[in-house]
Design a protein around this motif. Structure first.
Motif, PDB file in Angstrom:
ATOM      1  N   PHE A  95      10.943 -52.908 -21.220  1.00 29.14           N
ATOM      2  CA  PHE A  95      11.046 -53.836 -20.097  1.00 29.14           C
ATOM      3  C   PHE A  95      12.310 -53.516 -19.308  1.00 29.14           C
ATOM      4  O   PHE A  95      13.153 -52.737 -19.759  1.00 29.14           O
ATOM      5  CB  PHE A  95      10.944 -55.308 -20.493  1.00 29.14           C
ATOM      6  CG  PHE A  95      11.750 -55.793 -21.669  1.00 29.14           C
ATOM      7  CD1 PHE A  95      13.002 -55.303 -21.961  1.00 29.14           C
ATOM      8  CD2 PHE A  95      11.241 -56.811 -22.482  1.00 29.14           C
ATOM      9  CE1 PHE A  95      13.737 -55.787 -23.021  1.00 29.14           C
ATOM     10  CE2 PHE A  95      11.963 -57.303 -23.552  1.00 29.14           C
ATOM     11  CZ  PHE A  95      13.213 -56.788 -23.819  1.00 29.14           C
TER      12      PHE A  95
ATOM     13  N   GLU B 233      13.920 -52.538 -35.635  1.00 31.17           N
ATOM     14  CA  GLU B 233      12.908 -51.641 -35.067  1.00 31.17           C
ATOM     15  C   GLU B 233      12.369 -50.738 -36.172  1.00 31.17           C
ATOM     16  O   GLU B 233      13.120 -50.216 -36.984  1.00 31.17           O
ATOM     17  CB  GLU B 233      13.558 -50.822 -33.939  1.00 31.17           C
ATOM     18  CG  GLU B 233      12.785 -49.639 -33.427  1.00 31.17           C
ATOM     19  CD  GLU B 233      11.416 -49.958 -32.833  1.00 31.17           C
ATOM     20  OE1 GLU B 233      11.288 -50.887 -32.029  1.00 31.17           O
ATOM     21  OE2 GLU B 233      10.456 -49.252 -33.222  1.00 31.17           O
TER      22      GLU B 233
ATOM     23  N   GLY C 274      13.680 -50.863 -39.727  1.00 30.77           N
ATOM     24  CA  GLY C 274      12.821 -51.412 -40.769  1.00 30.77           C
ATOM     25  C   GLY C 274      11.715 -52.257 -40.172  1.00 30.77           C
ATOM     26  O   GLY C 274      11.602 -52.387 -38.955  1.00 30.77           O
TER      27      GLY C 274
ATOM     28  N   SER D  42      10.161 -55.630 -39.291  1.00 29.62           N
ATOM     29  CA  SER D  42      10.697 -56.968 -39.011  1.00 29.62           C
ATOM     30  C   SER D  42      10.021 -58.056 -39.833  1.00 29.62           C
ATOM     31  O   SER D  42      10.509 -59.181 -39.892  1.00 29.62           O
ATOM     32  CB  SER D  42      10.551 -57.304 -37.528  1.00 29.62           C
ATOM     33  OG  SER D  42      11.376 -56.467 -36.797  1.00 29.62           O
TER      34      SER D  42
ATOM     35  N   TYR E 242       3.780 -46.243 -30.971  1.00 24.98           N
ATOM     36  CA  TYR E 242       5.194 -46.082 -30.646  1.00 24.98           C
ATOM     37  C   TYR E 242       5.854 -44.870 -31.294  1.00 24.98           C
ATOM     38  O   TYR E 242       6.764 -44.292 -30.719  1.00 24.98           O
ATOM     39  CB  TYR E 242       5.970 -47.370 -30.964  1.00 24.98           C
ATOM     40  CG  TYR E 242       5.744 -48.384 -29.879  1.00 24.98           C
ATOM     41  CD1 TYR E 242       6.475 -48.339 -28.706  1.00 24.98           C
ATOM     42  CD2 TYR E 242       4.753 -49.349 -29.986  1.00 24.98           C
ATOM     43  CE1 TYR E 242       6.246 -49.236 -27.676  1.00 24.98           C
ATOM     44  CE2 TYR E 242       4.513 -50.250 -28.970  1.00 24.98           C
ATOM     45  CZ  TYR E 242       5.266 -50.191 -27.821  1.00 24.98           C
ATOM     46  OH  TYR E 242       5.038 -51.070 -26.799  1.00 24.98           O
TER      47      TYR E 242
HETATM   48  C1  LIG Z   1       7.152 -53.342 -26.454  1.00 30.19           C
HETATM   49  S1  LIG Z   1       8.159 -52.381 -27.505  1.00 30.19           S
HETATM   50  C2  LIG Z   1       9.761 -53.035 -27.220  1.00 30.19           C
HETATM   51  C3  LIG Z   1      10.455 -52.369 -26.061  1.00 30.19           C
HETATM   52  C4  LIG Z   1      11.846 -52.869 -25.804  1.00 30.19           C
HETATM   53  N1  LIG Z   1      11.841 -54.195 -25.269  1.00 30.19           N
HETATM   54  C5  LIG Z   1      12.570 -51.927 -24.861  1.00 30.19           C
HETATM   55  O1  LIG Z   1      12.868 -52.305 -23.720  1.00 30.19           O
HETATM   56  O2  LIG Z   1      12.805 -50.779 -25.239  1.00 30.19           O
HETATM   57  C6  LIG Z   1       7.768 -52.964 -29.111  1.00 30.19           C
HETATM   58  C7  LIG Z   1       8.493 -52.260 -30.244  1.00 30.19           C
HETATM   59  O3  LIG Z   1       8.156 -52.914 -31.478  1.00 30.19           O
HETATM   60  C8  LIG Z   1       8.228 -51.934 -32.504  1.00 30.19           C
HETATM   61  N2  LIG Z   1       7.532 -52.423 -33.702  1.00 30.19           N
HETATM   62  C9  LIG Z   1       6.205 -52.433 -33.949  1.00 30.19           C
HETATM   63  N3  LIG Z   1       5.953 -52.938 -35.168  1.00 30.19           N
HETATM   64  C10 LIG Z   1       7.145 -53.254 -35.730  1.00 30.19           C
HETATM   65  C11 LIG Z   1       7.542 -53.806 -36.965  1.00 30.19           C
HETATM   66  N4  LIG Z   1       6.651 -54.113 -37.906  1.00 30.19           N
HETATM   67  N5  LIG Z   1       8.854 -53.999 -37.205  1.00 30.19           N
HETATM   68  C12 LIG Z   1       9.776 -53.655 -36.258  1.00 30.19           C
HETATM   69  N6  LIG Z   1       9.454 -53.121 -35.066  1.00 30.19           N
HETATM   70  C13 LIG Z   1       8.157 -52.922 -34.789  1.00 30.19           C
HETATM   71  C14 LIG Z   1       7.598 -50.713 -31.865  1.00 30.19           C
HETATM   72  O4  LIG Z   1       7.963 -49.532 -32.554  1.00 30.19           O
HETATM   73  C15 LIG Z   1       8.151 -50.795 -30.439  1.00 30.19           C
HETATM   74  O5  LIG Z   1       9.292 -49.989 -30.310  1.00 30.19           O
END
Ligand SMILES: C[S@@+](CC[C@H](N)C(=O)[O-])C[C@H]1O[C@@H](n2cnc3c(N)ncnc32)[C@H](O)[C@@H]1O
Length: 463
Positions: free
Chosen positions: A105, A149, A318, A320, A354
């Motif tokens: 974003f 993350e 890790g 979340s 991702y």
């Molecule tokens: C929409 S992106 C976030 C982008 C962020 N707002 C930015 O500006 O860079 C969502 C993120 O959630 C991470 N993600 C997905 N599953 C996850 C989990 N179980 N634990 C931590 N992060 C996770 C993805 O790897 C991705 O980088």
């Protein structure tokens, strides 16, 4: 004019009407002009894959605006949250463009909410940190920030963006390693027996089929050479991110497809480039990109250095759903402090893989991948089952972090909730949706041409 002839791409429409392609994308997003033809069918894209609109409809709409008989803003979309006046360079200012990232974003959105709901010295958590936009912006606004993350490479990008640097030392290192690479590149023009032996030795541990397929021979040699020099420097992570950015641009992928490559084979000859509107030649080296990004990286770090604060930035790699924040923060100045709120953007259901978007970096450095722990990845699709898993996954994240958030803490979640899953997510997490902000997304960090709408949910814990 037949119906078909009247369809034009956004750049064509912009040229004819004196507007910008952004303006027209915005009209589409606000449904001021349609994505559908008279038969109610989705307008077919151009052969090049670009979106098209009906020129006649656009001209009628523009003449209505001129006569003042149209309402510009469709009810419900927050007028300030479109950020229509913010230029591309502002959306990717300073460290935000140290490495591209699909799904980011814009910092202006973070700033808008943080300035309204939080104060300096408060602690903000982003449990889907991505490339760290919340952390960078929060730090600039004198807030302590914590990011979690799953993707190790995203953590590396966020770490490199937010850590403080000895800038003269950084500049010297970036310049020196680039000079070594330039000498090596020059040497490739005059093959010798010694050089051939060195090349063989250099590439001996490059076992990746992906790297061996998607790069021209000299590009592969140059990136592998740069990589082997990195351990000789202090700012190794920064050099890794710089190299990854150059490697991304050196893939044999058409320029217009760099964010989401779709072709199954490397581009081998000049091709018509939708991005540059001319014939482009496949890149045959990596050095030119290293050169371009070296100076750019130093400039970006210097710019952020003049804005950054000394507040804490903590990054945890890790899942979340599992990370134990209390334990992770125990030996830090943030121990024994509850978190003031959350600003985050979880993945959208079935939209992006991702880890995979940075495959070149994983192959280059051998970082461990944890794809299977991503919530809502593209490869799981958007089926009812995938949506259900998504709801449970996001709710588990909130259930895991909510105990460390203040009772009246604000939880702000940016989502494209086209499947209307967030009411269920809120319920499962023990959250109440207090307010919803609708925003048109016509300007993203990574340019895509499909406009859409986002909701920012303001939620709070149930009493
Ligand atoms: C929409 S992106 C976030 C982008 C962020 N707002 C930015 O500006 O860079 C969502 C993120 O959630 C991470 N993600 C997905 N599953 C996850 C989990 N179980 N634990 C931590 N992060 C996770 C993805 O790897 C991705 O980088």
């Amino acid at each position: 004019m037949s119906t078909n002839l009247e369809l034009v791409t956004l750049p064509e429409a912009a040229r004819i009407t004196g507007k910008t392609p952004h303006n027209i994308r915005d009209y589409l997003q606000r449904q001021r002009i349609g994505k559908y033809n008279h038969q109610g069918e989705l307008i077919e894209r151009a052969r090049s894959g670009e979106l098209r609109v009906s020129l006649k409809e656009l001209q009628t709409f523009l003449s209505m605006i001129e006569q003042g008989i149209d309402k510009h803003h469709q009810a419900g979309l927050h007028p300030e949250l479109g950020f229509h006046q913010v230029s591309e360079s502002q959306r990717t200012k300073h460290v935000h463009r140290l490495h591209p990232y699909l799904g980011k974003f814009i910092p202006q959105l973070v700033e808008w909410f943080l300035s309204r709901y939080f104060k300096p010295n408060q602690v903000i958590l982003d449990p889907f940190m991505g490339s760290g936009t919340t952390l960078v912006q929060g730090n600039e606004m004198k807030m302590h920030t914590i990011g979690i993350e799953i993707s190790p490479f995203n953590c590396l990008i966020a770490q490199v963006k937010t850590q403080p640097y000895d800038l003269p030392k950084v500049s010297a290192e970036i310049l020196e390693i680039e000079q070594h690479l330039t000498e090596f590149s020059k040497s490739l023009a005059t093959p010798t027996k010694k050089l051939e032996q060195f090349k063989k030795k250099l590439l001996a541990d490059c076992q990746s089929d992906y790297l061996n397929t998607w790069f021209a021979p000299n590009a592969l040699l140059e990136m592998w050479y740069y990589r082997h020099l990195i351990p000789g420097y202090q700012y190794q992570d920064l050099l890794r991110v710089l190299l990854s950015r150059a490697v991304r641009s050196s893939r044999l992928v058409p320029h217009y497809d760099l964010a989401t490559p779709k072709q199954s084979l490397p581009v081998g000859q000049p091709y018509w480039c939708r991005k540059h509107q001319r014939y482009c030649t496949p890149i045959d080296n990596c050095q030119s990109k290293i050169h371009a990004y070296s100076a750019d990286t130093v400039r970006r770090l210097m710019e952020f250095d003049s804005l950054r604060s000394n507040r804490m930035v903590k990054i945890f790699q890790g899942d979340s759903r599992q990370v134990n924040l209390k334990r992770e923060l125990v030996n830090t100045p943030l121990a024994n402090r509850l978190i003031d709120g959350v600003f985050t953007s979880p993945p959208y259901v079935g939209q992006i893989d991702y880890h995979d978007q940075h495959r070149y970096a994983y192959e280059l450095f051998g970082f461990p991948r944890q794809d299977s722990l991503e919530v809502g990845p593209k490869k799981r699709g958007k089926s009812k089952l995938a949506q259900q898993e998504y709801v449970e996954g996001i709710a588990e994240v909130f259930q895991n972090v909510l105990p460390w958030i203040k009772p009246k803490g604000k939880i702000l979640v940016v989502a494209n909730d086209r499947f209307q899953l967030y009411p269920d997510i809120a319920k499962l997490s023990g959250l109440t949706i207090v307010e919803q902000f609708q925003r048109a997304v016509t300007k993203r960090t990574e340019q895509g041409d499909d406009p859409y709408q986002e909701t920012i949910f303001l939620m709070m814990k149930k009493n």
